[in-house]
Design a protein around this motif. Structure first.
Motif, PDB file in Angstrom:
ATOM      1  N   CYS A  33      44.664  44.184  27.537  1.00  0.00           N
ATOM      2  CA  CYS A  33      43.837  44.027  28.720  1.00  0.00           C
ATOM      3  C   CYS A  33      42.526  43.349  28.285  1.00  0.00           C
ATOM      4  O   CYS A  33      42.004  43.638  27.205  1.00  0.00           O
ATOM      5  N   LEU A  34      42.022  42.462  29.103  1.00  0.00           N
ATOM      6  CA  LEU A  34      40.742  41.810  28.824  1.00  0.00           C
ATOM      7  C   LEU A  34      39.708  42.283  29.828  1.00  0.00           C
ATOM      8  O   LEU A  34      40.033  42.531  30.994  1.00  0.00           O
ATOM      9  N   GLY A  35      38.491  42.387  29.370  1.00  0.00           N
ATOM     10  CA  GLY A  35      37.457  42.839  30.284  1.00  0.00           C
ATOM     11  C   GLY A  35      36.091  42.291  29.949  1.00  0.00           C
ATOM     12  O   GLY A  35      35.874  41.744  28.862  1.00  0.00           O
ATOM     13  N   TRP A  36      35.187  42.412  30.897  1.00  0.00           N
ATOM     14  CA  TRP A  36      33.775  42.112  30.695  1.00  0.00           C
ATOM     15  C   TRP A  36      33.007  43.411  30.841  1.00  0.00           C
ATOM     16  O   TRP A  36      33.152  44.119  31.844  1.00  0.00           O
ATOM     17  N   ILE A  37      32.217  43.701  29.851  1.00  0.00           N
ATOM     18  CA  ILE A  37      31.458  44.941  29.786  1.00  0.00           C
ATOM     19  C   ILE A  37      29.999  44.586  29.580  1.00  0.00           C
ATOM     20  O   ILE A  37      29.692  43.683  28.792  1.00  0.00           O
ATOM     21  N   ARG A  38      29.121  45.266  30.271  1.00  0.00           N
ATOM     22  CA  ARG A  38      27.700  44.975  30.117  1.00  0.00           C
ATOM     23  C   ARG A  38      26.944  46.219  29.698  1.00  0.00           C
ATOM     24  O   ARG A  38      27.362  47.354  29.934  1.00  0.00           O
ATOM     25  N   ARG A  39      25.814  45.947  29.063  1.00  0.00           N
ATOM     26  CA  ARG A  39      24.924  47.039  28.674  1.00  0.00           C
ATOM     27  C   ARG A  39      23.498  46.603  28.934  1.00  0.00           C
ATOM     28  O   ARG A  39      23.018  45.635  28.329  1.00  0.00           O
ATOM     29  N   ALA A  40      22.862  47.327  29.814  1.00  0.00           N
ATOM     30  CA  ALA A  40      21.456  47.082  30.117  1.00  0.00           C
ATOM     31  C   ALA A  40      20.604  48.037  29.289  1.00  0.00           C
ATOM     32  O   ALA A  40      21.073  49.127  28.943  1.00  0.00           O
ATOM     33  N   PRO A  41      19.384  47.661  28.968  1.00  0.00           N
ATOM     34  CA  PRO A  41      18.517  48.541  28.173  1.00  0.00           C
ATOM     35  C   PRO A  41      18.377  49.906  28.820  1.00  0.00           C
ATOM     36  O   PRO A  41      18.100  50.014  30.026  1.00  0.00           O
ATOM     37  N   GLY A  42      18.622  50.948  28.037  1.00  0.00           N
ATOM     38  CA  GLY A  42      18.450  52.300  28.524  1.00  0.00           C
ATOM     39  C   GLY A  42      19.584  52.810  29.394  1.00  0.00           C
ATOM     40  O   GLY A  42      19.491  53.909  29.936  1.00  0.00           O
ATOM     41  N   LYS A  43      20.627  52.023  29.529  1.00  0.00           N
ATOM     42  CA  LYS A  43      21.746  52.432  30.390  1.00  0.00           C
ATOM     43  C   LYS A  43      23.042  52.500  29.590  1.00  0.00           C
ATOM     44  O   LYS A  43      23.170  51.911  28.518  1.00  0.00           O
ATOM     45  N   GLU A  44      24.010  53.203  30.162  1.00  0.00           N
ATOM     46  CA  GLU A  44      25.331  53.271  29.543  1.00  0.00           C
ATOM     47  C   GLU A  44      26.076  51.943  29.720  1.00  0.00           C
ATOM     48  O   GLU A  44      25.796  51.177  30.645  1.00  0.00           O
ATOM     49  N   ARG A  45      27.036  51.731  28.861  1.00  0.00           N
ATOM     50  CA  ARG A  45      27.899  50.569  29.025  1.00  0.00           C
ATOM     51  C   ARG A  45      28.655  50.676  30.343  1.00  0.00           C
ATOM     52  O   ARG A  45      29.062  51.772  30.745  1.00  0.00           O
ATOM     53  N   GLU A  46      28.859  49.545  30.969  1.00  0.00           N
ATOM     54  CA  GLU A  46      29.599  49.505  32.225  1.00  0.00           C
ATOM     55  C   GLU A  46      30.619  48.374  32.155  1.00  0.00           C
ATOM     56  O   GLU A  46      30.246  47.222  31.930  1.00  0.00           O
ATOM     57  N   ALA A  47      31.867  48.722  32.354  1.00  0.00           N
ATOM     58  CA  ALA A  47      32.897  47.682  32.462  1.00  0.00           C
ATOM     59  C   ALA A  47      32.847  47.156  33.882  1.00  0.00           C
ATOM     60  O   ALA A  47      33.068  47.906  34.830  1.00  0.00           O
ATOM     61  N   VAL A  48      32.562  45.886  34.042  1.00  0.00           N
ATOM     62  CA  VAL A  48      32.385  45.340  35.385  1.00  0.00           C
ATOM     63  C   VAL A  48      33.646  44.668  35.909  1.00  0.00           C
ATOM     64  O   VAL A  48      33.832  44.564  37.122  1.00  0.00           O
TER      65      VAL A  48
END
Length: 123
Positions: A33-48
């Motif tokens: 599976c392929l995905g895009w995951i983001r991480r903002a400062p001070g936040k948990e990782r989020e798979a978008v």
């Protein structure tokens, strides 16, 4: 060997668009599976967004509620590239974005392989 290389990040004003790209080998996209995951400062990782394929066929995509209707994940098998088209960007979309491969869906912890990341900043 799984190698993922992102490109396309940058700075944009709110309401604008960006397209992220990730170089992915055929062996990788037919195996994981392929995905895009983001991480903002001070936040948990989020798979978008995630994309499942059966061989050459894309048969399922999935999106986080936070991006549904604004982001589109796609794959160009001829160029071995995974894309994330991001429209109507908001300041809260600011994050480091990672291309990833694994079992994941929308669960970041289930991705085994990650690219180096590309920064997206929305002002």
């Amino acid at each position: 060997h799984v190698q993922l290389v992102e490109s396309g990040g940058g700075s944009v004003q709110a309401g604008g668009s960006l397209r992220l790209a990730c170089s992915v080998s055929r062996a990788t996209y037919t195996s994981y599976c392929l995905g895009w995951i983001r991480r903002a400062p001070g936040k948990e990782r989020e798979a978008v967004a995630s994309l499942y394929t059966a061989g050459e066929i894309v048969y399922h995509t999935n999106y986080a509620d936070s991006v549904k209707g604004r982001f589109t994940i796609s794959r160009d098998s001829a160029n071995n590239t995974l894309y994330l088209q991001m429209d109507s960007l908001k300041p809260e979309d600011t994050a480091m974005y990672y291309c990833a491969a694994g079992l994941g869906g929308l669960l970041p912890q289930l991705y085994n392989f990650w690219g180096q990341g590309t920064q997206v900043t929305v002002s």
